[in-house]
Design an enzyme around this catalytic site. Structure first.
Site, PDB file in Angstrom:
ATOM      1  N   VAL A  57     -29.895  33.757  83.185  1.00  0.00           N
ATOM      2  CA  VAL A  57     -28.060  34.643  83.085  1.00  0.00           C
ATOM      3  C   VAL A  57     -27.161  34.599  84.089  1.00  0.00           C
ATOM      4  O   VAL A  57     -26.164  35.483  83.656  1.00  0.00           O
ATOM      5  CB  VAL A  57     -29.036  35.706  82.529  1.00  0.00           C
ATOM      6  N   SER A 135     -33.035  51.665  82.096  1.00  0.00           N
ATOM      7  CA  SER A 135     -34.947  52.923  82.416  1.00  0.00           C
ATOM      8  C   SER A 135     -33.977  53.468  82.748  1.00  0.00           C
ATOM      9  O   SER A 135     -33.185  53.822  83.057  1.00  0.00           O
ATOM     10  CB  SER A 135     -34.778  51.771  83.515  1.00  0.00           C
ATOM     11  N   TYR A 148     -32.203  48.346  92.043  1.00  0.00           N
ATOM     12  CA  TYR A 148     -32.330  48.236  91.238  1.00  0.00           C
ATOM     13  C   TYR A 148     -31.515  49.711  90.418  1.00  0.00           C
ATOM     14  O   TYR A 148     -31.178  49.825  89.285  1.00  0.00           O
ATOM     15  CB  TYR A 148     -34.228  48.156  91.066  1.00  0.00           C
ATOM     16  N   LYS A 152     -28.553  49.807  86.607  1.00  0.00           N
ATOM     17  CA  LYS A 152     -28.917  50.588  85.295  1.00  0.00           C
ATOM     18  C   LYS A 152     -28.369  51.592  85.486  1.00  0.00           C
ATOM     19  O   LYS A 152     -27.839  52.053  84.234  1.00  0.00           O
ATOM     20  CB  LYS A 152     -30.935  51.178  85.581  1.00  0.00           C
TER      21      LYS A 152
END
Length: 249
Positions: A57, A135, A148, A152
């Protein structure tokens, strides 16, 4: 939503693999993508309902070409689910560019690379469901999870905008926000994971949420979701006082 054609990015392991198998068992034809061809082949396991399409991706040209290939070979894409993710616990206070790059490139830019060609395909076919696994970690900034959590959070914000803007095109944008689920990613964690869920349980909740409702947010487990949302709305002095307790001693 009746069984049709689904495409899952990140279908070679973890939640993506479990969702793939459940959809196939319910009559869907499922294209699965990921970088590891051996993992995709293992998930497919000779099942004619599951079609492997290896993909990175972070490669924009390959992503655009694969959208056209999947749609051409399978006829259409009724349900798209982006579940590829990069995650690595970070030291508190580390904001190094290289540490952030892989996570941002996969989690956030990965979605953006595929969004426009996928939306154009869904417009051409008269609509579809565009879903992304975010998330509960995106509800607020978590210590040792700067890269992270921020990706998200960005995805949640982006999907909220897309839900509004793409509704006139009959494209239903969906946001999936799991808590801790057993997977290769969570195996890296060196801290307690409250309300840790089995992968198959998470997959059932995702599939039921996507196929039996049109709601935007599919978030679970409920106890963790409400805890995280409550913390998000606390006054900042209280919020930052709580966050201090999450720093390593």
């Amino acid at each position: 939503m009746q069984p049709g054609v689904a495409w899952i990015i990140g279908g070679g392991s973890g939640i993506g693999a479990a969702v793939t198998k459940k959809l196939a068992a319910e009559g869907w034809t499922v294209a699965i993508s990921g970088r590891r061809e051996d993992k995709l082949a293992a998930v497919a396991g000779g099942n004619p309902k599951i079609r492997p399409y290896p993909l990175d991706v972070t490669d924009k040209d390959a992503v655009e070409a694969m959208v056209h290939r999947v749609a051409s070979e399978l006829g259409r894409i009724d349900l798209f689910l982006f579940g590829a993710a990069a995650w690595q616990p970070m030291d508190a206070g580390n904001y190094g560019f290289d540490e952030f790059l892989k996570t941002v490139d996969t989690n956030y830019l990965g979605v953006l690379r595929i969004a426009q060609p996928m939306i154009e395909q869904m417009r051409k076919q008269g609509g579809g469901h565009f879903a992304v696994i975010a998330s509960v970690a995106g509800y607020f900034g978590l210590p040792r999870s700067a890269a992270y959590s921020s990706t998200k959070a960005g995805l949640i914000n982006l999907l909220e905008t897309m839900r509004t803007e793409l509704a006139p095109d009959n494209i239903k944008v969906r946001m999936v926000a799991p808590g801790f689920v057993k997977s290769e990613l969570t195996d890296k964690n060196d801290f307690p994971m409250p309300f840790l869920m089995e992968t198959d349980d998470a997959a059932k909740r995702i599939v039921d949420g996507l196929t039996k409702s049109d709601r935007f947010e599919i978030a679970f487990p409920k106890r963790m979701v409400w805890l995280m949302k409550t913390i998000r709305f606390l006054p900042y002095p209280i919020f930052f006082s709580l966050m201090k307790n999450l720093l390593p001693k």
